[in-house]
Design a protein around this motif. Structure first.
Motif, mmCIF file in Angstrom:
data_model
loop_
_atom_site.group_PDB
_atom_site.id
_atom_site.type_symbol
_atom_site.label_atom_id
_atom_site.label_comp_id
_atom_site.label_asym_id
_atom_site.label_seq_id
_atom_site.Cartn_x
_atom_site.Cartn_y
_atom_site.Cartn_z
ATOM 1 N N MET A 131 0.846 -1.217 0.000
ATOM 2 C CA MET A 131 0.000 0.000 0.000
ATOM 3 C C MET A 131 0.873 1.257 0.000
ATOM 4 O O MET A 131 0.606 2.204 -0.743
ATOM 5 N N LEU A 132 1.909 1.247 0.809
ATOM 6 C CA LEU A 132 2.828 2.400 0.818
ATOM 7 C C LEU A 132 3.444 2.584 -0.565
ATOM 8 O O LEU A 132 3.533 3.707 -1.076
ATOM 9 N N ALA A 183 10.260 3.276 4.746
ATOM 10 C CA ALA A 183 9.358 3.079 5.890
ATOM 11 C C ALA A 183 10.202 2.998 7.156
ATOM 12 O O ALA A 183 11.159 2.218 7.218
ATOM 13 N N ILE A 184 9.858 3.832 8.124
ATOM 14 C CA ILE A 184 10.485 3.719 9.443
ATOM 15 C C ILE A 184 9.973 2.428 10.081
ATOM 16 O O ILE A 184 8.786 2.113 9.991
ATOM 17 N N VAL A 185 10.881 1.698 10.700
ATOM 18 C CA VAL A 185 10.499 0.441 11.362
ATOM 19 C C VAL A 185 11.165 0.406 12.738
ATOM 20 O O VAL A 185 12.359 0.686 12.863
ATOM 21 N N GLY A 186 10.381 0.085 13.755
ATOM 22 C CA GLY A 186 10.957 -0.079 15.093
ATOM 23 C C GLY A 186 11.276 1.232 15.790
ATOM 24 O O GLY A 186 12.142 1.259 16.684
ATOM 25 N N HIS A 187 10.592 2.306 15.413
ATOM 26 C CA HIS A 187 10.783 3.562 16.149
ATOM 27 C C HIS A 187 10.485 3.304 17.628
ATOM 28 O O HIS A 187 9.593 2.524 17.959
ATOM 29 N N SER A 188 11.183 3.981 18.506
ATOM 30 C CA SER A 188 11.006 3.700 19.947
ATOM 31 C C SER A 188 9.575 3.959 20.397
ATOM 32 O O SER A 188 9.088 3.313 21.331
ATOM 33 N N GLU A 189 8.878 4.891 19.718
ATOM 34 C CA GLU A 189 7.483 5.132 20.108
ATOM 35 C C GLU A 189 6.611 3.932 19.739
ATOM 36 O O GLU A 189 5.661 3.592 20.450
ATOM 37 N N ARG A 190 6.919 3.260 18.631
ATOM 38 C CA ARG A 190 6.189 2.026 18.291
ATOM 39 C C ARG A 190 6.559 0.905 19.262
ATOM 40 O O ARG A 190 5.715 0.108 19.662
ATOM 41 N N ALA A 194 8.932 -5.006 4.769
ATOM 42 C CA ALA A 194 9.271 -3.790 4.009
ATOM 43 C C ALA A 194 10.167 -4.159 2.825
ATOM 44 O O ALA A 194 9.935 -3.701 1.697
ATOM 45 N N ARG A 195 11.152 -4.989 3.076
ATOM 46 C CA ARG A 195 12.057 -5.384 1.987
ATOM 47 C C ARG A 195 11.288 -6.114 0.889
ATOM 48 O O ARG A 195 11.483 -5.868 -0.303
ATOM 49 N N LYS A 196 10.405 -7.010 1.305
ATOM 50 C CA LYS A 196 9.631 -7.788 0.335
ATOM 51 C C LYS A 196 8.776 -6.875 -0.545
ATOM 52 O O LYS A 196 8.573 -7.134 -1.730
ATOM 53 N N ALA A 197 8.305 -5.784 0.045
ATOM 54 C CA ALA A 197 7.456 -4.846 -0.714
ATOM 55 C C ALA A 197 8.283 -3.878 -1.562
ATOM 56 O O ALA A 197 7.726 -3.066 -2.298
ATOM 57 N N GLY A 198 9.593 -3.947 -1.423
ATOM 58 C CA GLY A 198 10.438 -3.046 -2.220
ATOM 59 C C GLY A 198 10.680 -1.703 -1.563
ATOM 60 O O GLY A 198 11.097 -0.750 -2.220
ATOM 61 N N LEU A 199 10.427 -1.634 -0.260
ATOM 62 C CA LEU A 199 10.681 -0.392 0.483
ATOM 63 C C LEU A 199 12.058 -0.434 1.134
ATOM 64 O O LEU A 199 12.564 -1.506 1.454
ATOM 65 N N THR A 200 12.622 0.728 1.348
ATOM 66 C CA THR A 200 13.859 0.849 2.132
ATOM 67 C C THR A 200 13.476 1.014 3.592
ATOM 68 O O THR A 200 12.931 2.055 3.969
ATOM 69 N N PRO A 201 13.724 0.002 4.412
ATOM 70 C CA PRO A 201 13.398 0.192 5.827
ATOM 71 C C PRO A 201 14.424 1.090 6.514
ATOM 72 O O PRO A 201 15.611 1.036 6.197
ATOM 73 N N ILE A 202 13.936 1.906 7.425
ATOM 74 C CA ILE A 202 14.824 2.679 8.312
ATOM 75 C C ILE A 202 14.671 2.021 9.671
ATOM 76 O O ILE A 202 13.711 2.290 10.409
ATOM 77 N N LEU A 203 15.558 1.110 9.972
ATOM 78 C CA LEU A 203 15.471 0.346 11.212
ATOM 79 C C LEU A 203 16.007 1.196 12.367
ATOM 80 O O LEU A 203 17.164 1.610 12.345
ATOM 81 N N CYS A 204 15.135 1.458 13.359
ATOM 82 C CA CYS A 204 15.529 2.287 14.500
ATOM 83 C C CYS A 204 15.896 1.416 15.694
ATOM 84 O O CYS A 204 15.165 0.471 16.021
ATOM 85 N N GLY A 208 19.345 -12.191 8.186
ATOM 86 C CA GLY A 208 20.754 -12.074 7.803
ATOM 87 C C GLY A 208 21.115 -10.636 7.471
ATOM 88 O O GLY A 208 20.258 -9.749 7.406
ATOM 89 N N ALA A 209 22.402 -10.426 7.229
ATOM 90 C CA ALA A 209 22.878 -9.067 6.931
ATOM 91 C C ALA A 209 22.280 -8.549 5.628
ATOM 92 O O ALA A 209 22.185 -7.338 5.417
ATOM 93 N N ALA A 210 21.830 -9.467 4.763
ATOM 94 C CA ALA A 210 21.223 -9.053 3.488
ATOM 95 C C ALA A 210 20.028 -8.136 3.718
ATOM 96 O O ALA A 210 19.744 -7.256 2.898
ATOM 97 N N ALA A 211 19.346 -8.326 4.858
ATOM 98 C CA ALA A 211 18.170 -7.485 5.156
ATOM 99 C C ALA A 211 18.566 -6.018 5.298
ATOM 100 O O ALA A 211 17.743 -5.126 5.141
ATOM 101 N N LEU A 212 19.829 -5.782 5.613
ATOM 102 C CA LEU A 212 20.276 -4.401 5.810
ATOM 103 C C LEU A 212 20.997 -3.842 4.590
ATOM 104 O O LEU A 212 21.410 -2.683 4.590
ATOM 105 N N ASP A 213 21.157 -4.678 3.580
ATOM 106 C CA ASP A 213 21.835 -4.194 2.373
ATOM 107 C C ASP A 213 20.842 -3.352 1.573
ATOM 108 O O ASP A 213 19.843 -3.872 1.064
ATOM 109 N N GLY A 214 21.094 -2.053 1.504
ATOM 110 C CA GLY A 214 20.118 -1.167 0.860
ATOM 111 C C GLY A 214 19.133 -0.579 1.853
ATOM 112 O O GLY A 214 18.258 0.191 1.471
#
Ligand code: PEP
Length: 253
Positions: free
Chosen positions: A82-83, A91-98, A116-126, A155-161
């Motif tokens: 949807m995003l 997409a921000i993910v894991g913000h401390s407020e969440r 997020a990765r599966k949907a083609g989004l760049t996650p911003i992991l907080c 794996g580390a691949a989740a953070l690549d990109g």
């Protein structure tokens, strides 16, 4: 050389006229700059409006959270697809407020990063520690636990990109900024931890600092070797304040 990012997190703020005024004040001041990225993460109902205002500009947009599910009976959730349909790339993910207010555990955050990765989004992991955790000298243990949940699932691949944001909870919205040395120390720790799994991914992973960043402290923070930009809450709601941080990112390195 890593890319630098300045990402605004509007949180639960905004209105149709207010968003338009804010973005129209920002846009004329932002020209494309190689290796520098500006983005805003907005409440989901405003995605269509923000797309209309930003499409074709150098400013990207994203969501502030993403469902770990693709579709179905999950009332209130917004999926990565949807995003994407509204042109969001982040997409921000894991913000401390969440994490603290809405029950996002480390395991749920890891699932959201994967979604997020599966949907083609760049996650911003907080990730980030509370004041009590810092005072108990648990900062590294907390950061390790939050990061490892993602590394163990995907794996580390989740953070690549992806983007990784260090946001000490005690600095978010409090006016208390981590010193540049504290930010650098945490970022270096996180990068080393990713490097244990994949040195190349770690070396190219943009790492943002978040927590009361302002024009006045951005230059010093962005000068740190492992600080590749900022995730900006309060100051992203005021055009001149957000632009001052953007200018600091453009000038850095
Ligand atoms: C944030 O919400 O991610 C944040 C860093 O907020 P602030 O800049 O207001 O501290």
């Amino acid at each position: 050389m890593r890319q630098k990012y300045v990402v605004g997190n509007w949180k639960l703020n905004g209105s149709l006229p207010g968003n338009e005024a804010l973005l129209k004040a920002i846009l004329p001041e932002v020209s494309p700059k190689a290796g520098r990225h500006l983005a805003v993460c907005v409440p989901a109902p405003y995605l269509a409006q923000v797309r209309g205002l930003l499409e074709g500009s150098p400013v990207a947009w994203g969501g502030q959270d993403v469902s770990r599910f693709e579709k179905g009976a999950y009332t209130g959730d917004v999926s990565g697809a949807m995003l994407r349909e509204f042109g969001a790339t982040l997409a921000i993910v894991g913000h401390s407020e969440r994490r603290t207010l809405f029950g996002d555990t480390d395991a749920i955050v890891a699932e959201k990063v994967a979604a997020a990765r599966k949907a083609g989004l760049t996650p911003i992991l907080c990730v980030g520690e509370t004041l009590a955790e810092r005072e108990r000298s648990e900062t590294e243990a907390v950061l390790a636990r939050q990061l490892d949940a993602v590394l163990e699932k995907s794996g580390a691949a989740a953070l690549d990109g992806a983007l990784l944001a260090y946001e000490p909870v005690w600095a978010i919205g409090t006016g208390k900024t981590a010193t540049s040395a504290q930010a650098q120390e945490a970022h270096a720790f996180l990068r080393a931890r990713v490097a244990k799994q994949d040195a190349a991914v770690a070396a190219r992973l943009p790492m943002l600092y978040g927590g009361s960043v302002k024009g006045a402290n951005a230059t010093e923070l962005f000068a740190m070797p492992d600080v590749d930009g900022g995730l900006i809450g309060g100051a992203s709601l005021v055009a001149e304040d957000f632009l001052a941080i953007w200018r600091a990112a453009v000038a850095a390195g």
